[in-house]
Write a protein that holds these residues in place. Sequence first.
Motif, PDB file in Angstrom:
ATOM      1  N   GLN A   1     -49.344  15.902  46.227  1.00  0.00           N
ATOM      2  CA  GLN A   1     -50.457  15.998  47.135  1.00  0.00           C
ATOM      3  C   GLN A   1     -50.924  17.347  47.087  1.00  0.00           C
ATOM      4  O   GLN A   1     -50.109  18.492  47.057  1.00  0.00           O
ATOM      5  N   HIS A   2     -52.286  17.461  47.418  1.00  0.00           N
ATOM      6  CA  HIS A   2     -52.793  18.719  47.716  1.00  0.00           C
ATOM      7  C   HIS A   2     -54.245  18.558  48.562  1.00  0.00           C
ATOM      8  O   HIS A   2     -54.701  17.381  48.710  1.00  0.00           O
ATOM      9  N   ALA A   3     -54.604  19.802  48.998  1.00  0.00           N
ATOM     10  CA  ALA A   3     -55.824  19.741  49.946  1.00  0.00           C
ATOM     11  C   ALA A   3     -57.214  19.383  49.319  1.00  0.00           C
ATOM     12  O   ALA A   3     -57.083  19.484  48.144  1.00  0.00           O
ATOM     13  N   VAL A   4     -57.870  18.655  49.981  1.00  0.00           N
ATOM     14  CA  VAL A   4     -59.399  18.350  49.176  1.00  0.00           C
ATOM     15  C   VAL A   4     -60.236  18.909  50.481  1.00  0.00           C
ATOM     16  O   VAL A   4     -59.894  18.553  51.629  1.00  0.00           O
ATOM     17  N   GLU A   5     -61.508  19.489  50.013  1.00  0.00           N
ATOM     18  CA  GLU A   5     -62.288  19.839  50.820  1.00  0.00           C
ATOM     19  C   GLU A   5     -63.763  19.070  50.592  1.00  0.00           C
ATOM     20  O   GLU A   5     -64.047  18.915  49.426  1.00  0.00           O
ATOM     21  N   ILE A   6     -64.030  18.369  51.769  1.00  0.00           N
ATOM     22  CA  ILE A   6     -65.255  17.527  51.416  1.00  0.00           C
ATOM     23  C   ILE A   6     -66.541  18.481  51.555  1.00  0.00           C
ATOM     24  O   ILE A   6     -66.780  19.457  52.474  1.00  0.00           O
ATOM     25  N   LEU A   7     -67.560  18.455  50.653  1.00  0.00           N
ATOM     26  CA  LEU A   7     -68.804  19.228  50.612  1.00  0.00           C
ATOM     27  C   LEU A   7     -70.228  18.758  51.489  1.00  0.00           C
ATOM     28  O   LEU A   7     -70.321  17.892  51.428  1.00  0.00           O
ATOM     29  N   PRO A   8     -70.357  19.942  52.197  1.00  0.00           N
ATOM     30  CA  PRO A   8     -71.443  19.292  53.352  1.00  0.00           C
ATOM     31  C   PRO A   8     -72.733  19.021  52.770  1.00  0.00           C
ATOM     32  O   PRO A   8     -72.869  19.397  51.418  1.00  0.00           O
ATOM     33  N   GLY A   9     -73.318  17.897  53.352  1.00  0.00           N
ATOM     34  CA  GLY A   9     -74.563  17.397  52.903  1.00  0.00           C
ATOM     35  C   GLY A   9     -74.477  16.327  51.899  1.00  0.00           C
ATOM     36  O   GLY A   9     -75.607  16.010  51.220  1.00  0.00           O
ATOM     37  N   THR A  10     -73.340  16.055  51.550  1.00  0.00           N
ATOM     38  CA  THR A  10     -73.159  15.017  50.402  1.00  0.00           C
ATOM     39  C   THR A  10     -73.077  13.418  51.290  1.00  0.00           C
ATOM     40  O   THR A  10     -72.743  13.517  52.523  1.00  0.00           O
ATOM     41  N   ARG A  11     -72.982  12.288  50.351  1.00  0.00           N
ATOM     42  CA  ARG A  11     -72.771  11.012  50.929  1.00  0.00           C
ATOM     43  C   ARG A  11     -71.294  10.924  51.498  1.00  0.00           C
ATOM     44  O   ARG A  11     -71.167  10.458  52.550  1.00  0.00           O
ATOM     45  N   LEU A  12     -70.409  11.717  50.859  1.00  0.00           N
ATOM     46  CA  LEU A  12     -69.116  11.615  51.203  1.00  0.00           C
ATOM     47  C   LEU A  12     -68.828  12.088  52.510  1.00  0.00           C
ATOM     48  O   LEU A  12     -68.170  11.740  53.599  1.00  0.00           O
ATOM     49  N   ALA A  13     -69.678  13.381  52.875  1.00  0.00           N
ATOM     50  CA  ALA A  13     -69.479  13.839  54.199  1.00  0.00           C
ATOM     51  C   ALA A  13     -70.243  13.057  55.315  1.00  0.00           C
ATOM     52  O   ALA A  13     -69.579  13.102  56.413  1.00  0.00           O
ATOM     53  N   GLU A  14     -71.012  12.252  54.953  1.00  0.00           N
ATOM     54  CA  GLU A  14     -71.496  11.274  55.891  1.00  0.00           C
ATOM     55  C   GLU A  14     -70.776  10.090  56.178  1.00  0.00           C
ATOM     56  O   GLU A  14     -70.688   9.762  57.480  1.00  0.00           O
ATOM     57  N   LEU A  15     -69.949   9.974  55.374  1.00  0.00           N
ATOM     58  CA  LEU A  15     -68.734   8.764  55.839  1.00  0.00           C
ATOM     59  C   LEU A  15     -67.567   9.429  56.319  1.00  0.00           C
ATOM     60  O   LEU A  15     -66.949   8.375  57.046  1.00  0.00           O
TER      61      LEU A  15
ATOM     62  N   ASP B   1     -58.321  25.299  46.685  1.00  0.00           N
ATOM     63  CA  ASP B   1     -57.315  26.305  46.096  1.00  0.00           C
ATOM     64  C   ASP B   1     -57.804  26.652  44.638  1.00  0.00           C
ATOM     65  O   ASP B   1     -57.576  27.882  44.357  1.00  0.00           O
ATOM     66  N   ASP B   2     -58.468  25.779  44.013  1.00  0.00           N
ATOM     67  CA  ASP B   2     -58.998  26.324  42.473  1.00  0.00           C
ATOM     68  C   ASP B   2     -60.301  25.695  42.360  1.00  0.00           C
ATOM     69  O   ASP B   2     -60.824  25.955  41.093  1.00  0.00           O
ATOM     70  N   GLY B   3     -60.884  24.996  43.085  1.00  0.00           N
ATOM     71  CA  GLY B   3     -62.320  24.520  42.818  1.00  0.00           C
ATOM     72  C   GLY B   3     -62.442  23.397  41.813  1.00  0.00           C
ATOM     73  O   GLY B   3     -63.738  22.917  41.722  1.00  0.00           O
ATOM     74  N   ILE B   4     -61.573  22.874  41.506  1.00  0.00           N
ATOM     75  CA  ILE B   4     -61.426  21.707  40.529  1.00  0.00           C
ATOM     76  C   ILE B   4     -62.289  20.454  41.458  1.00  0.00           C
ATOM     77  O   ILE B   4     -61.955  20.202  42.670  1.00  0.00           O
ATOM     78  N   ILE B   5     -63.317  19.796  40.824  1.00  0.00           N
ATOM     79  CA  ILE B   5     -64.057  18.824  41.488  1.00  0.00           C
ATOM     80  C   ILE B   5     -63.333  17.551  41.557  1.00  0.00           C
ATOM     81  O   ILE B   5     -62.540  17.072  40.647  1.00  0.00           O
ATOM     82  N   GLU B   6     -63.058  16.869  42.674  1.00  0.00           N
ATOM     83  CA  GLU B   6     -62.365  16.037  43.228  1.00  0.00           C
ATOM     84  C   GLU B   6     -63.245  14.586  43.471  1.00  0.00           C
ATOM     85  O   GLU B   6     -62.599  13.427  43.537  1.00  0.00           O
TER      86      GLU B   6
ATOM     87  N   THR C   1     -53.275  24.377  30.818  1.00  0.00           N
ATOM     88  CA  THR C   1     -53.313  25.154  29.815  1.00  0.00           C
ATOM     89  C   THR C   1     -54.569  26.092  29.635  1.00  0.00           C
ATOM     90  O   THR C   1     -54.596  27.329  29.528  1.00  0.00           O
ATOM     91  N   GLN C   2     -55.856  25.058  30.090  1.00  0.00           N
ATOM     92  CA  GLN C   2     -57.215  25.799  30.352  1.00  0.00           C
ATOM     93  C   GLN C   2     -57.435  26.598  31.435  1.00  0.00           C
ATOM     94  O   GLN C   2     -58.473  27.276  31.628  1.00  0.00           O
ATOM     95  N   ARG C   3     -56.720  26.025  32.418  1.00  0.00           N
ATOM     96  CA  ARG C   3     -56.879  26.789  34.000  1.00  0.00           C
ATOM     97  C   ARG C   3     -55.758  27.053  34.478  1.00  0.00           C
ATOM     98  O   ARG C   3     -55.182  26.368  35.464  1.00  0.00           O
ATOM     99  N   PRO C   4     -55.065  28.034  33.956  1.00  0.00           N
ATOM    100  CA  PRO C   4     -53.557  28.533  34.561  1.00  0.00           C
ATOM    101  C   PRO C   4     -53.569  28.855  35.902  1.00  0.00           C
ATOM    102  O   PRO C   4     -52.487  28.914  36.369  1.00  0.00           O
ATOM    103  N   ASP C   5     -54.665  29.215  36.308  1.00  0.00           N
ATOM    104  CA  ASP C   5     -54.929  29.684  37.876  1.00  0.00           C
ATOM    105  C   ASP C   5     -54.938  28.473  38.883  1.00  0.00           C
ATOM    106  O   ASP C   5     -54.703  28.396  39.930  1.00  0.00           O
ATOM    107  N   ALA C   6     -55.020  27.196  38.129  1.00  0.00           N
ATOM    108  CA  ALA C   6     -55.376  26.192  38.924  1.00  0.00           C
ATOM    109  C   ALA C   6     -53.964  25.653  40.032  1.00  0.00           C
ATOM    110  O   ALA C   6     -52.857  25.795  39.461  1.00  0.00           O
ATOM    111  N   GLN C   7     -54.198  24.818  40.834  1.00  0.00           N
ATOM    112  CA  GLN C   7     -53.273  24.199  41.690  1.00  0.00           C
ATOM    113  C   GLN C   7     -52.546  23.046  40.564  1.00  0.00           C
ATOM    114  O   GLN C   7     -52.926  22.644  39.751  1.00  0.00           O
ATOM    115  N   LYS C   8     -51.325  22.647  41.044  1.00  0.00           N
ATOM    116  CA  LYS C   8     -50.585  21.605  40.387  1.00  0.00           C
ATOM    117  C   LYS C   8     -51.050  20.326  40.553  1.00  0.00           C
ATOM    118  O   LYS C   8     -50.725  19.835  41.676  1.00  0.00           O
TER     119      LYS C   8
END
Length: 269
Positions: free
Chosen positions: A169-183, A215-220, A151-158
Amino acid sequence: MPFLRPHLRIGVSARIYYPANPVLDLGGIWTRTLHYLEQSVAHWLLRGGALPMMIPAVDAQSVTAADDLNLRHYADSLDALVLQGGNDLSPHSYGEQPLDPAWAGDAVRDRYEMALVNAFVDAGKPVFGICRGLQLINVAFGGTLYQDVPTQRPDAQKHVNAEHYERNQHAVEILPGTRLAELYPGLQRGRINSIHHQAIKDLAPGLVAEARCPDDGIIEAVRLRGETYVAAVQWHPEFHAPGDPTVFDDAPMLRDFLLAARATRALTA
């Protein structure tokens, strides 16, 4: 991962089931509300060599009176906290009115889990959130949510598909410089399951986004800045079949959380 000694005791917040029909009040303890731990979450922690222990919810309306001291007893006795997935958060918990009655959420669980997060953070114990747990952590630290992504982000991935459930399922992008990227050195993208219709709108002060849907920038994935270990993911790592190469390998993330719990235990022993 083998069970190491001393055994890690990981507290898990309760999922709450409320009876759909009225319960006959015979003047005693009449509630049939259920507090439960999902098998998949328990087995996920067991695979990491830890012992999961569910923490029952206590609210002002409970038969047992609620007070922060009791939750602090859990925080002092256990090594870390995991927040399970489940019902929507109440928009009232982040200062909004429900846009639809179906999104009214569970304010009782919100209060209980926020008190748990505060108790474990105050005790210096690691906290990890799964799906709703990520949303709860964001709200607990001052953020807000999309009450309904379509409703609030009709442009978003399902981000949810009732027919496919964890197979959505959908893609996820790990952001550089984070602890998750180190792992996950060298890994920039992967695939995750997606079973949520709500998501982070305004990221809480003090939290850092560690992964997004490209695809939509939603924080994962998020993490708290500073020394205290508070991290969360929007997906369900407990639904990842061990050895499945087609989706994100959650083992390094679980291992990091449990190593933090063991390190904290050594400091507080």
